[in-house]
Write an enzyme that holds these catalytic residues in place. Sequence first.
Site, short mmCIF file in Angstrom:
data_model
loop_
_atom_site.label_atom_id
_atom_site.label_comp_id
_atom_site.label_asym_id
_atom_site.label_seq_id
_atom_site.Cartn_x
_atom_site.Cartn_y
_atom_site.Cartn_z
CE1 TYR A 119 61.52 -7.37 -68.79
CE2 TYR A 119 59.29 -6.50 -68.88
CZ TYR A 119 60.16 -7.56 -68.68
OH TYR A 119 59.67 -8.79 -68.35
CG PHE A 404 56.28 -11.98 -78.55
CD1 PHE A 404 55.98 -10.84 -79.28
CD2 PHE A 404 57.41 -11.96 -77.75
CE1 PHE A 404 56.77 -9.69 -79.20
CE2 PHE A 404 58.22 -10.82 -77.66
CZ PHE A 404 57.89 -9.69 -78.39
#
Length: 404
Positions: A119, A404
């Site tokens: 990322y 999450f």
Amino acid sequence: MEIRPTTDQDVDVFLDNLHTAFGMFRDPDNTLLAGYEWDRNLMAWTEDGRAVGTTGAYSFELTLPGAVVVPVAGVTGVTVLPTHRRQGVLKAMMRHQLDALRERGEFLSVLLASEATIYRRFGYGPATYTQRLTVARHRNAPAAPRAGAQVAPDAGTVEVLTRADSGEILEQVYDRYRRLQPGALSRPAHWWERGAGQPPVSPAPRFVAVHRDADGTPDGYATYTISRDASPSSLSVDEVIAVDDTVAAALTRVLLDHDLVDQVVFRRTSTEDPLFWQLADFRAAEVSGFDDWLWVRILDVPRALTSRAWFADGELVLEVADGFANAGGRFLLSVRDGKASCERTDREADLSLDVSDLGSVYLGGTTPSTLVRAGQIRAHRPGAAALADTLFRSDRTPYCLHWF
Ligand SMILES: CC(=O)SCCNC(=O)CCNC(=O)[C@H](O)C(C)(C)COP(=O)(O)OP(=O)(O)OC[C@H]1O[C@@H](n2cnc3c(N)ncnc32)[C@H](O)[C@@H]1OP(=O)(O)O
């Protein structure tokens, strides 16, 4: 290839793709993904109408240094089918998603990275960290207070319940806690209602040590399981959530004093957990499993920098590079009395840095000088890195444990 928002008709194919990409079989009872906000999910389709990629976003709140709570996009469910990898599908989805977040007016995006190599190219930098602490029970004696008790004596009580009997205690206490803790994310009400994510939000069996204040109001909890079949036998702690240090210390002591286990394992603690200093034997808490947790992507530098609180005055010119989403530029950060202004400037830069590294230092969990020493941030004058360390410091080490 086309990237478009997921419709009701796409839900099944989205879930099929996601499970295949992660190498999991679909399980109707699995609540891991029950928190999805379907109108925020995207899919990538090939020209011949095949779905090959997924991504989504949750609407969370993030606590910044100084207990400032701001909205943030929690990016999730990023997958590309094994047959279509390394052909630019992820890159196209990330570009589409960051544009969509900006259009909604969001200025920060966060995620948990499955691999640390993915990322940064999209502007995300690791900003909070966790580690495992293992305390052998026979070495758990508390340290005698020195120079007067720093942590006030506990006037409350602790009761052990089960997850099933805890009602809304966890949700309520977590919500008080996360507003004070930099790096913490909200857990939306529908997550608790649907039991989404991982325990203790999802309702897997857990013991819950609940702390109540002198008036009987819950103000802390710890959730844990015990495994006595393995050797060493363990009490394994998901999370200790407390509105202050006295409550956290009281809960931790209950866990450490639990009978019939050889060790107590705090699975994901803050890297600045005070536990070491509360043990008579400073080496009794063994550290392992250091890990990055929350990655931060800044989409609007002035808005991000003026949103958090600051704890020292000073001025820095930051030359921010953002090759992926155009949030970069040269900015004058000027802090006075806890508040910052941040404007574009022509002044000479003090520091040059990538937007991903700005994400890493933003919450105060990574010191700019470490990145200067690592050759990642460039300091243009002596003292610039030290000043940046002082400015970007947080009131408390940022820490996130929401999955999450
Ligand atoms: C927040 C989350 O949801 S984390 C979960 C991430 N998903 C997973 O781990 C599931 C399994 N993996 C996958 O589904 C895919 O491999 C993905 C999503 C990680 C990558 O998708 P791809 O379509 O192959 O990526 P894409 O082709 O767009 O690559 C873009 C760039 O990232 C690089 N890259 C992609 N995946 C990886 C990786 N796993 N490790 C290192 N580099 C990677 C590519 O080499 C490329 O680099 P470049 O820009 O220098 O050319």
